[in-house]
Design an enzyme around this catalytic site. Structure first.
Site, PDB file in Angstrom:
ATOM      1  N   GLY A  29     -34.623 -48.160  16.356  1.00 13.32           N
ATOM      2  CA  GLY A  29     -35.899 -48.301  15.366  1.00 13.32           C
ATOM      3  C   GLY A  29     -35.354 -49.516  14.372  1.00 13.32           C
ATOM      4  N   ARG A  32     -37.731 -53.003  11.842  1.00 13.27           N
ATOM      5  CA  ARG A  32     -38.460 -53.142  10.828  1.00 13.27           C
ATOM      6  C   ARG A  32     -37.869 -51.926   9.704  1.00 13.27           C
ATOM      7  NH1 ARG A  32     -44.317 -50.465  12.753  1.00 13.27           N
ATOM      8  NH2 ARG A  32     -43.493 -48.656  13.246  1.00 13.27           N
ATOM      9  N   ASN A 107     -31.968 -44.020  14.142  1.00  8.81           N
ATOM     10  CA  ASN A 107     -33.136 -44.214  12.923  1.00  8.81           C
ATOM     11  C   ASN A 107     -34.649 -44.282  13.542  1.00  8.81           C
ATOM     12  OD1 ASN A 107     -33.938 -45.490  10.069  1.00  8.81           O
ATOM     13  ND2 ASN A 107     -34.686 -47.024  11.865  1.00  8.81           N
ATOM     14  N   SER A 160     -34.629 -36.630   7.028  1.00 10.02           N
ATOM     15  CA  SER A 160     -35.978 -36.862   5.924  1.00 10.02           C
ATOM     16  C   SER A 160     -35.839 -35.471   5.062  1.00 10.02           C
ATOM     17  CB  SER A 160     -37.196 -36.835   6.658  1.00 10.02           C
ATOM     18  OG  SER A 160     -38.302 -36.802   5.784  1.00 10.02           O
ATOM     19  N   TYR A 173     -42.749 -32.756  12.215  1.00 12.06           N
ATOM     20  CA  TYR A 173     -41.878 -33.766  12.094  1.00 12.06           C
ATOM     21  C   TYR A 173     -40.725 -33.150  10.989  1.00 12.06           C
ATOM     22  CZ  TYR A 173     -39.879 -38.077   9.257  1.00 12.06           C
ATOM     23  OH  TYR A 173     -39.373 -39.053   8.788  1.00 12.06           O
ATOM     24  N   ALA A 175     -39.785 -30.270  11.342  1.00 13.83           N
ATOM     25  CA  ALA A 175     -38.923 -29.276  12.110  1.00 13.83           C
ATOM     26  C   ALA A 175     -37.883 -29.949  12.936  1.00 13.83           C
ATOM     27  CB  ALA A 175     -39.542 -28.667  13.139  1.00 13.83           C
TER      28      ALA A 175
END
Length: 268
Positions: A29, A32, A107, A160, A173, A175
């Site tokens: 990732g 960007r 990432n 996150s 997400y 989880a």
């Protein structure tokens, strides 16, 4: 140059502690947002870099930027981390090109919108788990094994605050990111003492994902729920990434570092 568990900062300047000269850093990732900022930071610190994502053109653009602004080698690789074999292929490509790798940043991630939990489809659920959890698991396994055999390295996962305070809008997400915390500790033990494995836990960052937000509502909520009263900027991940990638964190493994502006302070 490799990064091992042996270390210590005695007699070394801050510049020496954070120096990545002679190392290769892979960022999934990486074309960007926070991924791009980490790529550029690693290159400025002296590392050669690999930018991996699903869209090769975007990776090539960042690779060109690295070469023109830092003079470091940069390799662009098309890779969908949700597919097991593409993580294996990424690892092989990196070692064929450079012969070594000392830093891996898992990432790549995604969190699609959905109308309700009941309406989450099996394909959407699987996609979220594949990209956010299965991919980092396999990449950590294949790169970690090679790093261990070579004498050392650093794996950096990106989770996150949804891992510890998930909302109904990001349940799958959250989880998956909670799973990232689990595999961070597992891989830290698996490849100890040679490879360090740590995790960055960002809060709300104003990257491409924020383009779908109601910013007026977000800013109002930030005033009351975020200690620093704003979202993060993509380049504010750099300090944490350089810390985990370099010898500055030589005695740190299995750790999760919040960089969330105080978002998660209410949940501990």
């Amino acid at each position: 140059m490799t990064s091992t568990s042996a270390g210590g900062s005695a007699g070394r300047s801050a510049g020496e502690l954070f120096d990545l000269s002679g190392r290769v850093a892979v960022v999934t990732g990486g074309s960007r947002g926070m991924g791009r900022e980490m790529v550029l930071a690693f290159a400025r610190a002296g590392a050669d870099v690999v930018i991996a994502s699903r869209k090769l053109d975007n990776c090539e653009a960042v690779a060109d930027e690295v070469r023109s602004t830092t003079g470091q080698r940069a390799l662009a690789v098309e890779c969908h981390v949700g597919y097991w074999d593409q993580n294996d292929a990424l690892c092989e490509r990196v070692y064929d090109e450079f012969g070594h790798c000392e830093v891996l940043v898992n990432n790549a991630g995604l969190s699609p919108l959905y109308p309700s939990l009941y309406e989450v489809s099996e394909s959407l659920f699987d996609k979220v788990i594949e990209v956010n959890l299965k991919g980092p698991f396999r990449a950590s396994a294949v790169f970690g094994k090679r790093m261990f055999e070579a004498g050392g390295g650093s794996i950096i996962n990106v989770s996150s605050v949804a891992a510890v305070a998930p909302s109904p809008n990001e349940t799958a997400y959250g989880a998956a990111k909670a799973g990232i915390h689990a595999i961070t500790q597992s891989f830290a033990r698996e490849y100890a003492p040679r490879v360090r494995v740590n995790c960055i836990m960002p809060g709300p960052f104003l990257t491409d994902i924020s383009k779908a937000w109601d910013m007026d509502a977000f800013n109002e909520r930030a005033e009351n729920e975020i200690a620093l009263a704003r979202g993060g900027e993509a380049d504010e991940v750099v300090g944490a990434a350089l810390y985990f990638a370099s010898e500055a964190s030589s005695y740190t493994t299995g750790s999760v570092l919040k960089i969330d502006g105080g978002t998660a302070w209410q949940t501990g």
